[in-house]
Design an enzyme around this catalytic site. Structure first.
Site, mmCIF file in Angstrom:
data_model
loop_
_atom_site.group_PDB
_atom_site.id
_atom_site.type_symbol
_atom_site.label_atom_id
_atom_site.label_comp_id
_atom_site.label_asym_id
_atom_site.label_seq_id
_atom_site.Cartn_x
_atom_site.Cartn_y
_atom_site.Cartn_z
ATOM 1 N N ARG A 65 0.827 -1.218 0.000
ATOM 2 C CA ARG A 65 0.000 0.000 0.000
ATOM 3 C C ARG A 65 0.864 1.274 0.000
ATOM 4 N NH1 ARG A 65 -3.021 -3.632 -0.670
ATOM 5 N NH2 ARG A 65 -5.166 -3.837 0.040
ATOM 6 N N SER A 111 -10.291 -0.305 3.150
ATOM 7 C CA SER A 111 -9.535 -0.501 4.396
ATOM 8 C C SER A 111 -9.005 0.839 4.876
ATOM 9 C CB SER A 111 -8.336 -1.425 4.161
ATOM 10 O OG SER A 111 -8.776 -2.687 3.753
ATOM 11 N N GLU A 148 -4.265 4.137 6.156
ATOM 12 C CA GLU A 148 -4.042 3.870 4.727
ATOM 13 C C GLU A 148 -4.376 5.046 3.807
ATOM 14 O OE1 GLU A 148 -6.023 1.843 1.645
ATOM 15 O OE2 GLU A 148 -5.239 -0.076 2.357
HETATM 16 N N1 EPU Z 1 -11.112 -10.077 10.505
HETATM 17 C C1 EPU Z 1 -11.795 -10.084 11.692
HETATM 18 N N2 EPU Z 1 -12.720 -9.126 11.926
HETATM 19 C C2 EPU Z 1 -13.008 -8.166 11.010
HETATM 20 C C3 EPU Z 1 -12.306 -8.153 9.791
HETATM 21 C C4 EPU Z 1 -11.348 -9.124 9.557
HETATM 22 O O1 EPU Z 1 -11.581 -10.953 12.550
HETATM 23 O O2 EPU Z 1 -13.862 -7.326 11.298
HETATM 24 C C5 EPU Z 1 -10.091 -11.122 10.259
HETATM 25 C C6 EPU Z 1 -10.700 -12.396 9.703
HETATM 26 O O3 EPU Z 1 -10.096 -13.492 10.312
HETATM 27 C C7 EPU Z 1 -10.306 -12.401 8.250
HETATM 28 C C8 EPU Z 1 -8.987 -11.634 8.291
HETATM 29 O O4 EPU Z 1 -9.162 -10.677 9.337
HETATM 30 O O5 EPU Z 1 -10.150 -13.687 7.769
HETATM 31 C C9 EPU Z 1 -8.657 -10.915 7.013
HETATM 32 O O6 EPU Z 1 -9.785 -10.185 6.588
HETATM 33 P P1 EPU Z 1 -10.056 -9.900 5.021
HETATM 34 O O7 EPU Z 1 -9.904 -11.149 4.236
HETATM 35 O O8 EPU Z 1 -11.354 -9.172 4.919
HETATM 36 O O9 EPU Z 1 -8.838 -9.003 4.598
HETATM 37 P P2 EPU Z 1 -8.144 -7.769 5.285
HETATM 38 O O10 EPU Z 1 -6.793 -8.192 5.717
HETATM 39 O O11 EPU Z 1 -9.013 -7.167 6.330
HETATM 40 C C10 EPU Z 1 -6.981 -6.930 3.103
HETATM 41 C C11 EPU Z 1 -6.858 -5.668 2.308
HETATM 42 C C12 EPU Z 1 -8.138 -5.435 1.510
HETATM 43 C C13 EPU Z 1 -8.298 -6.605 0.552
HETATM 44 C C14 EPU Z 1 -8.357 -7.909 1.368
HETATM 45 C C15 EPU Z 1 -8.324 -9.135 0.494
HETATM 46 C C16 EPU Z 1 -5.365 -4.229 3.560
HETATM 47 C C17 EPU Z 1 -5.227 -3.001 4.383
HETATM 48 N N3 EPU Z 1 -6.617 -4.547 3.186
HETATM 49 O O12 EPU Z 1 -8.029 -6.753 4.047
HETATM 50 O O13 EPU Z 1 -7.938 -4.248 0.734
HETATM 51 O O14 EPU Z 1 -9.474 -6.467 -0.223
HETATM 52 O O15 EPU Z 1 -7.194 -8.019 2.234
HETATM 53 O O16 EPU Z 1 -7.080 -9.263 -0.122
HETATM 54 O O17 EPU Z 1 -4.368 -4.868 3.241
HETATM 55 C C18 EPU Z 1 -8.316 -1.904 0.666
HETATM 56 O O18 EPU Z 1 -7.092 -1.754 0.660
HETATM 57 O O19 EPU Z 1 -9.096 -0.921 0.652
HETATM 58 C C19 EPU Z 1 -8.895 -3.244 0.747
HETATM 59 C C20 EPU Z 1 -10.192 -3.462 0.839
#
Ligand code: EPU
Length: 351
Positions: free
Chosen positions: A177, A251, A347
């Protein structure tokens, strides 16, 4: 390297608009007002601005889709809305199709267009809001692919020299990012177009469990790029708020990276900790999990809130101001720091 653009200044190209509402131009829906505003439809406008002393004195905000931006109520700046249009295949070799799009093109529409043409490689990045020009700034990424994986080069207008420069991947210093456009070249370069190298020998990237699970449930054993795109679109629609319905910038925090030791000691106290091993032996933590455990999921502070289905996303509950969003973000950071000893980095850009 200078390119073949015509850089002759044309003064009549800069008829500014004043006191323009940016509410519909930022996906958080903040009711910001810009003192000076100009839609940029051709390169010559940037040259003309650079040659106008009264305009070069003003702070500049380059606006793409406004989907990674938190605005203050009053923007005393020259807001340049990048509206350059156009997309085409430039060339191909044995390995890649080189496909170029102008900065003002919508990212998701471009991804759909490449898939329709039979060019794969961008499918994991389906449905990300924003424009082509904004995509390299924060090295957009999702479901195991970042823009740097498919990036060939870009052209940018350099406000310091007045030239158009070609920048390859190394010159952009992409990181998670992050890129030079968020760092030291932030106020200097305006991205004009981006060229992607889309592989002829394509392999689906299905490392994310959510994607593999969706395809399995849909009984698709050998997915093509369109199937992967359908999966990503469905997953994003289920988890993330549609900015046309609920204001948000995706995010709000980066997933923090900690040492193996810190992760181990956290895991002892919190066995449910979600973490991912990185190539350097460190661990990325799921910031959404940390925020949820800190008790913020679904809560509000003023008119800004934390999305109930994904705690990493802050949302506009109606007429939120930039100050309210900032206050909520600071409160979340403080609570996560005191509970876990982990710093969350914000971010989006603030202006
Ligand atoms: N989780 C929770 N509670 C929540 C949210 C997430 O426990 O409220 C845990 C869950 O275990 C889940 C894990 O976090 O399995 C990861 O969550 P998710 O797959 O939704 O991905 P993320 O790490 O929260 C990142 C990117 C997203 C991208 C997704 C999928 C960043 C900052 N964000 O989110 O990017 O779509 O992975 O690759 O790296 C963005 O940058 O705007 C964005 C949406």
């Amino acid at each position: 390297m200078p390119s073949s653009y015509n850089l002759q200044p044309m003064k009549n190209l800069i008829s500014l608009f004043h006191d323009v509402s940016l509410q519909k131009l930022n996906t958080f829906g903040i009711a910001a007002q810009a003192t000076h505003f100009l839609p940029v439809v051709e390169l010559a406008q940037l040259t003309a601005i650079r040659n106008d002393l009264s305009l070069t004195k003003l702070p500049r905000l380059i606006l793409g889709g406004g989907s990674n931006l938190v605005l203050s109520d009053q923007i005393d700046a020259l807001v340049l809305q990048m509206c350059l249009q156009g997309k085409k295949m430039l060339s191909e070799d044995t390995e890649f199709y080189y496909v170029q799009a102008a900065a003002g093109e919508n990212w998701h529409d471009f991804v759909m267009w490449t898939l329709h043409q039979g060019w794969s490689g961008l499918e994991n990045l389906s449905l990300i809001p924003g424009t082509i020009g904004a995509a390299p700034v924060q090295n957009i990424g999702a479901y195991g692919v970042e823009i740097q994986d498919v990036f060939h080069q870009l052209e940018a207008f350099d406000f310091e020299t007045g030239e158009v420069v070609v920048m390859d991947k190394a010159a952009c210093s992409f990181a998670y990012r992050d890129s030079v456009f968020k760092q030291h070249l932030r106020d200097r370069m305006v991205i004009l177009n981006v060229t992607f190298a889309l592989p002829k020998l394509w392999q689906a990237k299905l490392a994310y469990a959510d994607v593999a699970k969706w395809l399995e449930q849909a009984k698709i054993l050998q997915p093509d790029a369109k199937d992967v795109s359908d999966a990503i679109i469905a997953i994003r629609q289920a988890k993330l708020p549609d900015p046309r319905v609920i204001g948000n910038v995706g995010s709000f925090f980066k997933n923090p990276v900690v040492s193996a030791l810190q992760r181990y000691s956290l895991l002892e106290r919190y066995p449910g900790l979600v973490s991912y091993l990185q190539t350097d032996g460190k661990f990325k933590l799921a910031a959404g999990w940390l925020i949820e455990q800190a008790g913020w999921k679904g809560r509000n502070l003023g008119a800004a809130g934390v999305y109930e289905k994904q705690a990493l996303v802050l949302v506009n509950r109606g007429n939120a101001t930039g100050a309210e969003v900032r206050a909520l973000a600071q409160q979340i950071r403080a609570d996560v720091l005191s509970k876990f000893g982990v710093e969350l980095d914000i971010e989006p850009n603030f202006f």
